[in-house]
Write a protein that holds these residues in place. Structure first.
Motif, PDB file in Angstrom:
ATOM      1  N   LEU A  14       0.825  -1.204   0.000  1.00 60.54           N
ATOM      2  CA  LEU A  14       0.000   0.000   0.000  1.00 60.54           C
ATOM      3  C   LEU A  14       0.855   1.247   0.000  1.00 60.54           C
ATOM      4  N   TYR A  15       0.369   2.276  -0.672  1.00 62.40           N
ATOM      5  CA  TYR A  15       0.990   3.589  -0.669  1.00 62.40           C
ATOM      6  C   TYR A  15       0.173   4.436   0.297  1.00 62.40           C
ATOM      7  N   ILE A  16       0.806   4.859   1.397  1.00 66.12           N
ATOM      8  CA  ILE A  16       0.109   5.629   2.423  1.00 66.12           C
ATOM      9  C   ILE A  16       0.380   7.102   2.170  1.00 66.12           C
ATOM     10  N   ASP A  17      -0.671   7.925   2.112  1.00 61.36           N
ATOM     11  CA  ASP A  17      -0.512   9.337   1.786  1.00 61.36           C
ATOM     12  C   ASP A  17      -1.368  10.173   2.720  1.00 61.36           C
ATOM     13  N   GLY A  18      -0.857  11.348   3.041  1.00 60.96           N
ATOM     14  CA  GLY A  18      -1.568  12.269   3.920  1.00 60.96           C
ATOM     15  C   GLY A  18      -0.884  12.343   5.273  1.00 60.96           C
ATOM     16  N   GLY A  19      -0.583  13.545   5.732  1.00 57.10           N
ATOM     17  CA  GLY A  19       0.181  13.744   6.955  1.00 57.10           C
ATOM     18  C   GLY A  19      -0.355  13.008   8.168  1.00 57.10           C
ATOM     19  N   LYS A  20      -1.618  13.206   8.492  1.00 57.55           N
ATOM     20  CA  LYS A  20      -2.193  12.553   9.669  1.00 57.55           C
ATOM     21  C   LYS A  20      -2.284  11.044   9.493  1.00 57.55           C
ATOM     22  N   THR A  21      -2.560  10.602   8.290  1.00 54.92           N
ATOM     23  CA  THR A  21      -2.661   9.165   8.014  1.00 54.92           C
ATOM     24  C   THR A  21      -1.282   8.507   8.165  1.00 54.92           C
ATOM     25  N   ILE A  22      -0.254   9.144   7.619  1.00 58.39           N
ATOM     26  CA  ILE A  22       1.108   8.618   7.762  1.00 58.39           C
ATOM     27  C   ILE A  22       1.473   8.543   9.241  1.00 58.39           C
ATOM     28  N   GLN A  23       1.163   9.599   9.996  1.00 53.69           N
ATOM     29  CA  GLN A  23       1.460   9.602  11.425  1.00 53.69           C
ATOM     30  C   GLN A  23       0.764   8.454  12.149  1.00 53.69           C
ATOM     31  N   SER A  24      -0.493   8.190  11.799  1.00 54.14           N
ATOM     32  CA  SER A  24      -1.233   7.089  12.434  1.00 54.14           C
ATOM     33  C   SER A  24      -0.574   5.743  12.167  1.00 54.14           C
ATOM     34  N   PHE A  25      -0.155   5.520  10.926  1.00 56.03           N
ATOM     35  CA  PHE A  25       0.510   4.263  10.572  1.00 56.03           C
ATOM     36  C   PHE A  25       1.860   4.139  11.272  1.00 56.03           C
ATOM     37  N   LEU A  26       2.605   5.239  11.362  1.00 55.67           N
ATOM     38  CA  LEU A  26       3.893   5.205  12.058  1.00 55.67           C
ATOM     39  C   LEU A  26       3.709   4.916  13.548  1.00 55.67           C
ATOM     40  N   LYS A  27       2.704   5.522  14.164  1.00 59.83           N
ATOM     41  CA  LYS A  27       2.464   5.286  15.599  1.00 59.83           C
ATOM     42  C   LYS A  27       2.188   3.821  15.888  1.00 59.83           C
ATOM     43  N   GLU A  28       1.562   3.129  14.936  1.00 56.92           N
ATOM     44  CA  GLU A  28       1.253   1.703  15.098  1.00 56.92           C
ATOM     45  C   GLU A  28       2.376   0.817  14.542  1.00 56.92           C
ATOM     46  N   ASP A  29       3.479   1.439  14.101  1.00 56.11           N
ATOM     47  CA  ASP A  29       4.623   0.724  13.516  1.00 56.11           C
ATOM     48  C   ASP A  29       4.178  -0.158  12.346  1.00 56.11           C
ATOM     49  N   LEU A  30       3.414   0.435  11.432  1.00 56.90           N
ATOM     50  CA  LEU A  30       2.852  -0.304  10.301  1.00 56.90           C
ATOM     51  C   LEU A  30       3.441   0.119   8.951  1.00 56.90           C
ATOM     52  N   ILE A  31       4.566   0.830   8.988  1.00 54.30           N
ATOM     53  CA  ILE A  31       5.199   1.243   7.733  1.00 54.30           C
ATOM     54  C   ILE A  31       6.556   0.560   7.625  1.00 54.30           C
ATOM     55  N   ASP A  32       6.763  -0.149   6.514  1.00 51.49           N
ATOM     56  CA  ASP A  32       7.997  -0.895   6.285  1.00 51.49           C
ATOM     57  C   ASP A  32       8.961  -0.161   5.360  1.00 51.49           C
ATOM     58  N   GLU A  33       8.456   0.796   4.620  1.00 47.66           N
ATOM     59  CA  GLU A  33       9.255   1.450   3.591  1.00 47.66           C
ATOM     60  C   GLU A  33       8.764   2.883   3.456  1.00 47.66           C
ATOM     61  N   ILE A  34       9.701   3.821   3.296  1.00 52.68           N
ATOM     62  CA  ILE A  34       9.335   5.233   3.138  1.00 52.68           C
ATOM     63  C   ILE A  34      10.108   5.795   1.950  1.00 52.68           C
ATOM     64  N   ILE A  35       9.397   6.503   1.089  1.00 48.69           N
ATOM     65  CA  ILE A  35      10.043   7.262   0.020  1.00 48.69           C
ATOM     66  C   ILE A  35       9.670   8.721   0.248  1.00 48.69           C
ATOM     67  N   ILE A  36      10.696   9.531   0.467  1.00 42.66           N
ATOM     68  CA  ILE A  36      10.472  10.950   0.744  1.00 42.66           C
ATOM     69  C   ILE A  36      11.034  11.755  -0.413  1.00 42.66           C
ATOM     70  N   THR A  37      10.180  12.551  -1.028  1.00 41.33           N
ATOM     71  CA  THR A  37      10.592  13.440  -2.097  1.00 41.33           C
ATOM     72  C   THR A  37      10.494  14.861  -1.560  1.00 41.33           C
ATOM     73  N   GLN A  38      11.598  15.586  -1.615  1.00 43.35           N
ATOM     74  CA  GLN A  38      11.640  16.937  -1.070  1.00 43.35           C
ATOM     75  C   GLN A  38      11.528  17.953  -2.197  1.00 43.35           C
ATOM     76  N   ILE A  39      10.517  18.790  -2.099  1.00 45.76           N
ATOM     77  CA  ILE A  39      10.347  19.877  -3.054  1.00 45.76           C
ATOM     78  C   ILE A  39      11.015  21.109  -2.435  1.00 45.76           C
ATOM     79  N   PRO A  40      11.899  21.792  -3.150  1.00 42.28           N
ATOM     80  CA  PRO A  40      12.660  22.881  -2.553  1.00 42.28           C
ATOM     81  C   PRO A  40      11.866  24.180  -2.395  1.00 42.28           C
ATOM     82  N   VAL A  41      10.746  24.086  -1.691  1.00 43.35           N
ATOM     83  CA  VAL A  41       9.915  25.246  -1.379  1.00 43.35           C
ATOM     84  C   VAL A  41       9.521  25.124   0.077  1.00 43.35           C
ATOM     85  N   ILE A  42       9.734  26.149   0.857  1.00 38.53           N
ATOM     86  CA  ILE A  42       9.348  26.132   2.268  1.00 38.53           C
ATOM     87  C   ILE A  42       8.007  26.834   2.402  1.00 38.53           C
ATOM     88  N   LEU A  43       7.001  26.074   2.835  1.00 40.25           N
ATOM     89  CA  LEU A  43       5.651  26.614   2.953  1.00 40.25           C
ATOM     90  C   LEU A  43       5.459  27.444   4.213  1.00 40.25           C
TER      91      LEU A  43
END
Length: 130
Positions: A62-91
């Motif tokens: 599964l591809y997990i997307d969305g800040g709060k959703t990712i946080q929920s999966f991480l809190k339950e230790d349910l993520i095995d792989e992470i791909i982080i793409t950084q866009i060079p813009v600071i919001l």
């Protein structure tokens, strides 16, 4: 994906961009737009139960997307792989990608790439070393 991410994608005013089934986690969303009912499925409840149902449909990676959703999966230790793409813009605002965790989760970087000479992407897998 979470509700906010789903609503953001809906707001792009383009045809639905995903070919694979999309599961939207939400406690407030009550229904999926009629034109997406065979492509998008509303899920809620305990994450492990939700995953069990999704896996029973044959969707194991599964591809997990969305800040709060990712946080929920991480809190339950349910993520095995992470791909982080950084866009060079600071919001200057937004939802923290990881948020607070009860325990440290270790990952190992297995690859990195740079796209269009300025967009780095890092690929991590879960490390269970102590």
């Amino acid at each position: 994906m979470g509700r906010h991410t789903f609503e953001t994608v809906l707001g792009f005013d383009i045809p639905w961009p995903y070919e694979k089934p999309v599961y939207v986690m939400s406690t407030t969303l009550k229904q999926i737009p009629k034109e997406l009912q065979d492509k998008v499925f509303l899920v809620q409840g305990n994450l492990k139960d939700v995953l069990k149902d999704i896996h029973s449909n044959g969707h194991l990676s599964l591809y997990i997307d969305g800040g709060k959703t990712i946080q929920s999966f991480l809190k339950e230790d349910l993520i095995d792989e992470i791909i982080i793409t950084q866009i060079p813009v600071i919001l200057g605002e937004g939802i923290s990608l990881f948020g607070p965790l009860d325990q440290m989760l270790k990952f190992q970087c297995i690859s990195s790439q740079i796209f269009v000479e300025k967009v780095p992407q890092l690929h991590y897998i879960r490390s269970h070393e102590k």
